[in-house]
Design a protein around this motif. Sequence first.
Motif, short mmCIF file in Angstrom:
data_model
loop_
_atom_site.label_atom_id
_atom_site.label_comp_id
_atom_site.label_asym_id
_atom_site.label_seq_id
_atom_site.Cartn_x
_atom_site.Cartn_y
_atom_site.Cartn_z
N GLN A 148 0.94 -1.25 0.02
CA GLN A 148 0.11 -0.15 -0.03
C GLN A 148 0.86 1.30 0.02
O GLN A 148 2.02 1.23 0.29
CB GLN A 148 -0.90 0.08 1.28
N THR A 149 0.26 2.56 -0.45
CA THR A 149 1.06 3.59 -0.54
C THR A 149 0.57 4.43 0.73
O THR A 149 -0.70 4.55 0.79
CB THR A 149 0.72 4.19 -1.70
N VAL A 150 1.46 4.91 1.55
CA VAL A 150 1.32 5.70 2.48
C VAL A 150 1.99 6.98 2.66
O VAL A 150 3.14 7.02 2.35
CB VAL A 150 1.89 4.84 4.01
N LEU A 151 1.20 8.11 3.04
CA LEU A 151 2.02 9.46 3.14
C LEU A 151 1.85 10.03 4.62
O LEU A 151 1.03 9.80 5.26
CB LEU A 151 1.17 10.30 2.22
N VAL A 152 2.96 10.35 5.04
CA VAL A 152 3.10 10.73 6.46
C VAL A 152 3.30 12.35 6.51
O VAL A 152 4.40 12.60 5.88
CB VAL A 152 3.95 10.13 7.11
N THR A 153 2.60 13.29 6.86
CA THR A 153 2.96 14.47 7.04
C THR A 153 3.55 14.87 8.21
O THR A 153 3.40 14.16 9.27
CB THR A 153 1.56 15.52 6.69
N LEU A 213 -1.34 9.91 7.04
CA LEU A 213 -1.32 10.02 8.33
C LEU A 213 -1.02 11.51 8.47
O LEU A 213 0.04 11.94 8.31
CB LEU A 213 -0.31 9.19 8.98
N ASP A 214 -1.93 12.44 8.87
CA ASP A 214 -1.81 13.82 8.92
C ASP A 214 -1.38 14.30 10.30
O ASP A 214 -2.21 14.61 11.08
CB ASP A 214 -3.05 14.63 8.16
N ASN A 215 -0.06 14.55 10.54
CA ASN A 215 0.39 15.13 11.85
C ASN A 215 0.24 16.53 12.00
O ASN A 215 1.05 16.93 12.94
CB ASN A 215 1.65 14.54 12.27
N VAL A 216 -0.14 17.50 10.91
CA VAL A 216 0.37 18.82 10.89
C VAL A 216 -0.74 19.62 10.76
O VAL A 216 -0.69 20.67 11.56
CB VAL A 216 1.24 19.03 9.59
N GLU A 217 -1.77 19.27 10.12
CA GLU A 217 -3.13 20.00 9.93
C GLU A 217 -2.48 21.60 9.27
O GLU A 217 -3.18 22.65 9.49
CB GLU A 217 -3.70 20.71 11.25
#
Length: 322
Positions: A148-153, A213-217
């Motif tokens: 799977q493709t995962v993006l982490v901010t 997974l958005d850690n920033v907003e």
Amino acid sequence: MRAAVQHRYGPPSVLASSEVGIPSPGRGDVLVQVGAAAVHPGDYFVMTGEPYVVRLVFGLRRPRHGIPGRDLAGVVAAVGKDVTALRPGDEVFGWSTAGTLAEYACVPADNLVPVPANVSVVHAAAVATSALTALQALRKIANVQPGQTVLVTGASGGVGSFAVQIAKALGAEVTGVCSTRNVELVRSLGADHVVDYTETDFTRAEQRYDVILDNVEAQPLAAVRRALTPTGTLIPNSGHGGRWIGPIGRIITARVRSGFTRQHLKPFTSVEERQDLLTLADLLATGQVTPVIDRTYPLDDAADALRHVAAGHTRGKVVITV
């Protein structure tokens, strides 16, 4: 014992280095001689009492526990009568709700696991809260699968730096979003692709991701959703929301919108689970996860450590040595 103590909510200046009594472990508790304790944004919120919603949990007028801090690593000094899995002299890491910015802390035995032989006390102290959040978000909430493709901010931050490594350990193709100065750091953590947000807006690019997974907003939910696949999962692990409710407003918005789309919007709160802590210990022992340490501070400079965390843009974790 020496400890960082606060008697009221407020900025880091409310912390003072003081002498207090050494706590006594209950039947199921362990007294840990603290070697190091990590701090993170949640500790700052509890210290300041803002957003005000935190006071419902930690004390309306003043902090219920005068010693801040949650994550720790150190050596078992004594154990309660019902504790059989640990004994004095064991090196352990985990979390405590009774405050860890002190020379000693009482911790329920179930909140501690042994430190792997190849891991320093400073690195072990950095793990519990941030790595648990990343692990549970990716494995339990998003159910990340190989390929799977995962993006982490916020990929260079506390949760983000762990999330990049854990997603790789789960077999995902990982993209990290960070600033220019952190591109090489995020790449060194194993990210397959790195997006420099000062040059590229990932929400307007063509790439779509199975999990974000958005850690920033830094972007509205609607914009971040553009980067999801039609049935992808977005985990908003951040939110400002002002002085009263903080991130709760964004959580409510995400849950409401999730009912009107095939995409999955899944805000969550990490849960303290010993088995997950053991999983992290295995990942540390095998070298699949290595904590990133931004800075260390002595206990007497705990206020400066929390100021640094509050300023944002930390690279990995901030740790206080005792």
